[in-house]
Every structure is written in C-alpha cells, then in structure tokens.
Design a protein around this motif. Sequence first.
Motif, PDB file in Angstrom:
ATOM      1  N   GLU A  80     -15.072  -3.911 -12.234  1.00 43.35           N
ATOM      2  CA  GLU A  80     -15.595  -4.011 -13.600  1.00 43.35           C
ATOM      3  C   GLU A  80     -16.949  -3.326 -13.751  1.00 43.35           C
ATOM      4  O   GLU A  80     -17.288  -2.832 -14.832  1.00 43.35           O
ATOM      5  N   TYR A  81     -17.722  -3.302 -12.662  1.00 37.86           N
ATOM      6  CA  TYR A  81     -19.037  -2.662 -12.689  1.00 37.86           C
ATOM      7  C   TYR A  81     -19.239  -1.873 -11.402  1.00 37.86           C
ATOM      8  O   TYR A  81     -18.639  -2.184 -10.361  1.00 37.86           O
ATOM      9  N   GLY A  82     -20.092  -0.862 -11.469  1.00 32.50           N
ATOM     10  CA  GLY A  82     -20.443  -0.095 -10.287  1.00 32.50           C
ATOM     11  C   GLY A  82     -21.837   0.479 -10.430  1.00 32.50           C
ATOM     12  O   GLY A  82     -22.338   0.692 -11.540  1.00 32.50           O
ATOM     13  N   VAL A  83     -22.466   0.746  -9.282  1.00 35.33           N
ATOM     14  CA  VAL A  83     -23.823   1.299  -9.254  1.00 35.33           C
ATOM     15  C   VAL A  83     -23.786   2.689  -8.641  1.00 35.33           C
ATOM     16  O   VAL A  83     -23.122   2.913  -7.626  1.00 35.33           O
ATOM     17  N   LEU A  84     -24.512   3.615  -9.278  1.00 35.44           N
ATOM     18  CA  LEU A  84     -24.611   4.985  -8.781  1.00 35.44           C
ATOM     19  C   LEU A  84     -26.019   5.517  -8.980  1.00 35.44           C
ATOM     20  O   LEU A  84     -26.709   5.127  -9.930  1.00 35.44           O
ATOM     21  N   PRO A  85     -26.442   6.465  -8.123  1.00 35.90           N
ATOM     22  CA  PRO A  85     -27.686   7.175  -8.404  1.00 35.90           C
ATOM     23  C   PRO A  85     -27.489   8.097  -9.604  1.00 35.90           C
ATOM     24  O   PRO A  85     -26.361   8.537  -9.882  1.00 35.90           O
ATOM     25  N   THR A  86     -28.554   8.406 -10.299  1.00 35.59           N
ATOM     26  CA  THR A  86     -28.435   9.266 -11.479  1.00 35.59           C
ATOM     27  C   THR A  86     -27.910  10.653 -11.123  1.00 35.59           C
ATOM     28  O   THR A  86     -27.355  11.335 -11.979  1.00 35.59           O
ATOM     29  N   SER A  87     -28.055  11.058  -9.876  1.00 36.76           N
ATOM     30  CA  SER A  87     -27.564  12.372  -9.440  1.00 36.76           C
ATOM     31  C   SER A  87     -26.046  12.445  -9.397  1.00 36.76           C
ATOM     32  O   SER A  87     -25.471  13.519  -9.174  1.00 36.76           O
TER      33      SER A  87
END
Length: 300
Positions: free
Chosen positions: A101-108
Amino acid sequence: MKAALLKAYGGIDQFIIDEVPMPMPQAGEVLIKIEASAVNPFDLILRQGFMAQFIPLELPAVLGGDAAGTIAALGAGVTGLAVGDRVVGDFPANGKGAHAEYGVLPTSAVAKLPANLTFEQGASLVKAGLTGRQTVDALGIKLGDRVLISGALGMVGRAAIQYLQEIGAKPVAGVRSERLEDARLLAGEAIDITKPPAEATFDFAIGTVSAVTGNLIKHVRDGGQVASIVQIPEGANADHRVTIHELRHRTDVDTLNAVLKAASEGALIIPIAKTLLLSEIGAAQSAVAEGVQGKVTLKH
C-alpha cells in the motif's frame, strides 16, 4: 499497511497478503501511497529463488519494481516534490518493493506522472521504458540508422522501437514468423528472427530474448554493435567480430522523465493486458509466466 508478501522462494502459493509496518521516509526520500504496480518477468525469477545467490532477499519479502501513486509524506530536505503529487517510482530488487500500500524511495528514483496518464499506465512504463531507451542510447544511434530488435513485441522491445522512431532511426522488428504482421504494424519492417540470415546486413541490434540472441548476432556485420539485456550464449561471438554491450536496467530520473513525456504525447505506448487486484498477485505472475501479450498491473 497491507502488502503482498513472499514467504519463501517457490511457487505462487508462497504469496500472502498481510499487515507490515508502515515505512517512514528518511532525508532525501518520499513516502508514496501506491495506487498501481506492475509485474515484470524478473519478479518471477526472484520469486523462484533463481537470483538468490546474487540478490538474497530477507524473507518474507515484498517484490515489485514499478509503481505509481501519490506522495504521502516527504523526508527532510526534499525539494521539487510535494505531498499529493502524482508520481511513478523505480523500486530496487531489495525485498521492499512496490507490491504494497505504501513504499519509500529516494527522490532520484521518482518522477512526476503527467496528468493525462493513469496510475496503471504510469506503473507499466517505468522499467520497460527506461531499459528500452538505455539499450538504444548504448549504441549511439543516429538519424536514419537501421536497428534490429529481437523480442520486438515484448515491453522492452516495444519501448526501444518507439524510441528509435522518436529519434528518426529505422527499427526492424525481429519476431517469430506467426507474429510478423503485428510486428510490422508496430515497427514498419519485420523479419523472422528464429532463422539465421543468408548474410549480415545490420550495423546495430538490440537483444531482449535469450533463445534467439545467437541468431541476432549473426545478423550484425563485422564491427557492428549489439546492446543486450540477456546473457550472450557461449560461442555466439567467439571471434569478437561485433562489440557487445551487456546492459542491466539502471535507475535514472532524467531518462524516466523523458519516458513519461513521450508517453503523455502518444510517442510511447505500452499495452496493458490485465489489471488485477493486489490480492491477485499469484494470478498476475501466472499471466506473465504464460506469456500474456502486454503488461500486467496490480490495482492497490
């Protein structure tokens, strides 16, 4: 939050839908509320454990490399993105993927999704679009160059062909005989890639299918170049008469922005064959394994 968890390496019966802790963005990262993700052939390889020696997953793991959704939170120092922005994300194969449902990524690894593209379209474009362009760029193709592409009706092949058309090159689709008509509609010119040629007539080729890479190389003149995303068969280029660029997908936000711009303008179309629910991840992987013609996406 809910996620599709791979409990152990093996069949699709190893997937369960369960609750996992919500990830939190650190400095330079964003939290994405994922609305759609895509299933790629590489996900099947990961699930079966064939890459475990090189990419060991901490099980249970969340697979999925391509996602689209909205930004739910920003980590410290993030600029150029805001909560509520529609985005796509390029997730690594680290067991903390996009089938959640959610995930985290660097802006790159995040790019804004154009308003005229759906979340499902956005998710379908990420790795196919990036890889297709990267194969073309590796060859230094110029206006008017003629380029042979194996697996031309696959997702990476389609992206490469449409990019070649965009820059004014001349793609030639290499497919099985029964798919020649469809390939001509896409590329304009097509050949049966399963047959070795009478003579080599290409300076450039792109390989996306292992089974025909040997034939693909035979189509390339001495001194020519091949960009391949699949392993080169032993002996296929034993005399090193052609230059081979062995490529793997690379996260690159500038290229991803170019992919999304092309798609928003109609210059890049990746067909979506099926959209299933996140809870149907097993069926989605089965559809990919069976060779469904088009992308398989999951609605979250």
